[in-house]
Design a protein around this motif. Structure first.
Motif, PDB file in Angstrom:
ATOM      1  N   ALA A  50      -2.205   5.065  -3.302  1.00  0.00           N
ATOM      2  CA  ALA A  50      -2.191   3.947  -2.274  1.00  0.00           C
ATOM      3  C   ALA A  50      -1.529   2.581  -2.724  1.00  0.00           C
ATOM      4  O   ALA A  50      -1.075   1.916  -1.908  1.00  0.00           O
ATOM      5  CB  ALA A  50      -3.650   3.669  -2.096  1.00  0.00           C
TER       6      ALA A  50
ATOM      7  N   ALA B 170       1.054   0.722  -0.414  1.00  0.00           N
ATOM      8  CA  ALA B 170       0.775  -0.616   0.047  1.00  0.00           C
ATOM      9  C   ALA B 170       2.096  -1.582  -0.311  1.00  0.00           C
ATOM     10  O   ALA B 170       2.098  -2.443   0.569  1.00  0.00           O
ATOM     11  CB  ALA B 170      -0.560  -1.284  -0.677  1.00  0.00           C
TER      12      ALA B 170
ATOM     13  N   SER C  30      -4.605   7.707   5.694  1.00  0.00           N
ATOM     14  CA  SER C  30      -5.336   6.949   4.599  1.00  0.00           C
ATOM     15  C   SER C  30      -6.875   7.429   4.799  1.00  0.00           C
ATOM     16  O   SER C  30      -7.846   7.361   3.762  1.00  0.00           O
ATOM     17  CB  SER C  30      -4.912   5.541   4.483  1.00  0.00           C
TER      18      SER C  30
ATOM     19  N   PHE D 208      -5.068  -0.414   0.956  1.00  0.00           N
ATOM     20  CA  PHE D 208      -3.889  -0.135   1.746  1.00  0.00           C
ATOM     21  C   PHE D 208      -4.027  -0.322   3.270  1.00  0.00           C
ATOM     22  O   PHE D 208      -3.350  -0.498   4.113  1.00  0.00           O
ATOM     23  CB  PHE D 208      -3.619   1.456   1.546  1.00  0.00           C
TER      24      PHE D 208
END
Length: 551
Positions: free
Chosen positions: A38, A42, A79, A107
């Motif tokens: 993540a 991100a 996600s 994220f």
């Protein structure tokens, strides 16, 4: 990161070409790393957010804009799946890659921030397209496919709803459009307003804030962040622009739908202070952005109906919620009285507020909408002096030129199929049925009519649909007639009028023929030449006819 840095080092005239290239490569890079940690994803999304400034040059056309948002929304859904399943791939054991829930949440917030960054660079027409695009992806319960409690995937749907509505809120921030009728079509507003009836309080709050952001075109929301009856200097100096023609058309089409959802949103036992603040802001935004005299009258009727809702309590709202509704009504009527500047109206509102300060502080926002709210269970018994009276409001505003007949008519929300999403359908249906029954009893034609059939939801629905269809047909017919006389050639208009005149003359001739020269009856009475009637029958062969009538 190097791509974004390189853009700022290139000459200005080459920025559009490089910005397009950077965004395309970053989107491809994000898709290629969709199963990376993540924190890695991100980082890519953060660079996309920075690149949004470059996209403001106008090099990104609509197909690329939708591609950006589609990619970001797809990553948002992935996600959420990762967060719920604990795995990047359903075919891989959970322990293969460790997924940290808080990192996935970070994220997701980064994606929502990037969506807002890109939206802020778009013109109004592209923003409306993006909002419609996002709204179409929100999994909302419908009439045919309701969300069943406890079924598999319900948590996923709720998380997706929250994230997409958060994204929609980011896109709506700072939305300024002069023609809301085209920027906010029914295909967008209908599902958005339907979301105000969802049982989830958090989702309903997001929807209310989105509506406030869409209507707030002058960044006035912060002036109404709290609900109060204390005059605010910033509010009193607020300039209310005259409602434009486009806004008038928008309200003619959507006003009743807006009022209805505001009314139903007030009648929810799970509302908290944030919901009432959003509802207050929504009422105020409509008043200062979209209101003309007719809208002001309807908003006052709506708020008085909300007061009756809290007073009658047919749906058994808790005492706090009822006090909150009374406080909300007091704050709004106090504000609208200051904006309308009708002295008698201001005096009535001021007298009720002062009386509440002495005997019913639990009905004012200063006691209810605070950190430690003070409210009373004695809300069942409220004296008339503590209430805003519809008859009084109608009298004082009617004397200043407002429509007193409409003001004296209680507001009743329209009943639609959508009420199946709400627990209030029964009580509202009973209210409308009662109003129809009262109107039928008071009708002067009541004795001449046959006994009325039983009023049900289906008959009400059919009556509303039929009446709307007839009104639409009549309106279209009038429009066609006016357009024909405005645009048609003179010869065509003359021929049309001549044909109508010939038809009329023909009918008149037939009437004259029957009236002046009735057919003779051998056995009946015969009218003489001077109008005297003979009481006895005369055979035909003995009749005397004028010479002019004999061949």
């Amino acid at each position: 990161m190097d791509l974004a840095k390189r853009i700022h080092e290139e000459p200005h005239e080459e920025e559009p070409q490089h910005s397009h290239l950077v965004i395309q490569q970053l989107l491809s890079h994000l898709d290629a790393n969709s199963k990376s940690a993540a924190t890695v994803r991100a980082g890519i999304v953060d660079v996309l957010s920075e690149a949004a400034v470059i996209a403001a040059t106008g090099s990104v056309g609509m197909p690329t804009v939708l591609e950006v948002f589609n990619t970001l929304l797809r990553q948002l859904r992935l996600s959420i799946d990762y967060e719920l399943t604990g795995s990047y791939d359903s075919s891989v054991n959970i322990g293969t890659k460790i997924i940290k829930e808080h990192e996935e949440r970070m994220f997701q917030e980064a994606v929502i921030k990037t969506i807002g960054s890109f939206a802020s660079t778009l013109p109004a027409y592209q923003r409306s397209e993006v909002m419609l695009f996002i709204m179409g992806k929100v999994p909302l319960p419908s009439m045919h496919y309701p969300t069943e409690p406890g079924r598999p995937g319900e948590n996923r749907n709720r998380l997706i709803q929250i994230m997409l509505l958060k994204s929609l809120l980011q896109v709506s921030l700072g939305f300024q459009c002069s023609n809301m009728l085209t920027a906010l079509p029914s295909s967008f507003l209908d599902p958005l307003l339907s979301s105000t009836l969802m049982e989830d309080a958090e989702l309903r709050l997001f929807v209310l804030e989105i509506l406030v952001s869409l209507i707030d075109r002058h960044d006035s929301r912060h002036k109404f962040s709290t609900i109060s009856t204390v005059p605010d200097i910033a509010v009193l100096k607020l300039k209310v622009d005259k409602c434009s023609r486009q806004d008038t058309l928008f309200m003619k089409k959507h006003s009743q739908q807006l009022y209805r959802h505001i009314y139903l949103s007030c009648n929810d036992s799970f509302n908290v202070q944030a919901h009432y603040e959003a509802l207050y802001a929504l009422l105020v935004m409509i008043s200062i952005e979209l209101a003309n005299e007719e809208v002001v009258v309807d908003l006052i009727r709506l708020v008085l109906a909300v007061q009756d809702l809290a007073l009658n309590n047919e749906d058994n709202l808790p005492a706090y919620n009822r006090c909150a509704l009374h406080a909300l009504c007091a704050a709004y009527l106090n504000l609208i009285s200051q904006l309308t500047t009708v002295p008698a109206f201001c005096q009535h509102i001021h007298e009720v507020i002062e009386m509440r300060k002495k005997e019913g502080g639990y009905l004012l926002p200063e006691d209810v909408f605070v950190e430690k709210p003070r409210w009373s269970k004695s809300v069942d018994h409220i004296s008339t002096e503590l209430l805003f009276l519809q008859s009084k409001v109608s009298e004082v505003l009617g004397g200043s030129g407002y429509n007193s007949d409409r003001l004296s008519t209680p507001y009743v929300p329209q009943l639609t199929d959508e009420d199946r999403l709400s627990k209030k359908r029964k009580s509202i249906g009973e209210t409308i049925s009662l109003q129809v029954e009262v109107e039928s009893r008071n009708s002067p034609e009541r004795e001449e009519k046959a006994p009325a059939e039983e009023i049900t939801f289906e008959t009400l629905k059919k009556a509303i649909v039929d009446s709307v269809a007839v009104e639409e047909q009549e309106r279209e017919r009038r429009r066609q007639v006016v357009e024909k006389f405005q645009k048609a050639p003179f010869e065509e208009i003359a021929a049309h009028c001549g044909a109508r005149a010939s038809l009329l003359q023909s009918k008149l001739n037939q009437i004259f023929e029957l009236t002046i020269r009735p057919p003779p009856s051998p056995s009946g009475t015969i009218t003489a030449a001077y109008g005297q009637s003979q009481n006895h029958s005369i055979p035909v062969y003995e009749m005397k006819f004028p010479d002019l009538c004999v061949y």
